[in-house]
Design a protein around this motif. Structure first.
Motif, PDB file in Angstrom:
ATOM      1  N   GLY A 124       0.809  -1.207   0.000  1.00 32.13           N
ATOM      2  CA  GLY A 124       0.000   0.000   0.000  1.00 32.13           C
ATOM      3  C   GLY A 124       0.846   1.263   0.000  1.00 32.13           C
ATOM      4  N   LEU A 125       1.939   1.252   0.769  1.00 33.43           N
ATOM      5  CA  LEU A 125       2.833   2.417   0.778  1.00 33.43           C
ATOM      6  C   LEU A 125       3.525   2.593  -0.564  1.00 33.43           C
ATOM      7  N   ASN A 183       2.339   1.670  -3.397  1.00 33.70           N
ATOM      8  CA  ASN A 183       1.294   2.152  -4.298  1.00 33.70           C
ATOM      9  C   ASN A 183       1.079   3.650  -4.092  1.00 33.70           C
ATOM     10  N   TRP A 184       1.163   4.098  -2.865  1.00 36.37           N
ATOM     11  CA  TRP A 184       0.980   5.503  -2.551  1.00 36.37           C
ATOM     12  C   TRP A 184       2.106   6.350  -3.144  1.00 36.37           C
ATOM     13  N   HIS A 227       1.719  -0.572  -8.453  1.00 40.67           N
ATOM     14  CA  HIS A 227       0.287  -0.356  -8.640  1.00 40.67           C
ATOM     15  C   HIS A 227      -0.413  -1.712  -8.633  1.00 40.67           C
TER      16      HIS A 227
END
Length: 88
Positions: free
Chosen positions: A26-27, A29-30, A35
């Motif tokens: 998630g990090l 992706n952030w 992705h």
């Protein structure tokens, strides 16, 4: 320590590692490094370096490797291979 306590500790460790991995994905992706996108062929979620959908993923390319028990019980079921370079 009984067997049930050992299995509980092992389950806690596995869940903690999976949660930590999900947080890092998630990090990433952030930050735009990784992705989570859908495969264009089979619509499974997959991790990619670009935001665009991939043409195929390991799920639809290698079904026999990911589901060996199903393929052993259903030998007549055709294995669908997307983007196989060996087939003309």
């Amino acid at each position: 320590m009984t067997v049930y306590e050992a299995l509980t500790v092992a389950l806690i460790v596995v869940l903690a590692l999976a949660t930590t991995l999900a947080i890092y994905v998630g990090l990433f992706n952030w930050f735009g490094a990784v992705h989570v996108v859908r495969c264009a062929a089979c619509h499974h979620l997959t991790v990619a370096s670009a935001r665009a959908a991939q043409s195929s993923c390991p799920q639809c390319r290698h079904q026999a490797l990911l589901h060996p028990i199903y393929n052993a019980r259903h030998p007549d079921h055709p294995v669908r291979v997307v983007g196989d370079r060996l087939r003309y």
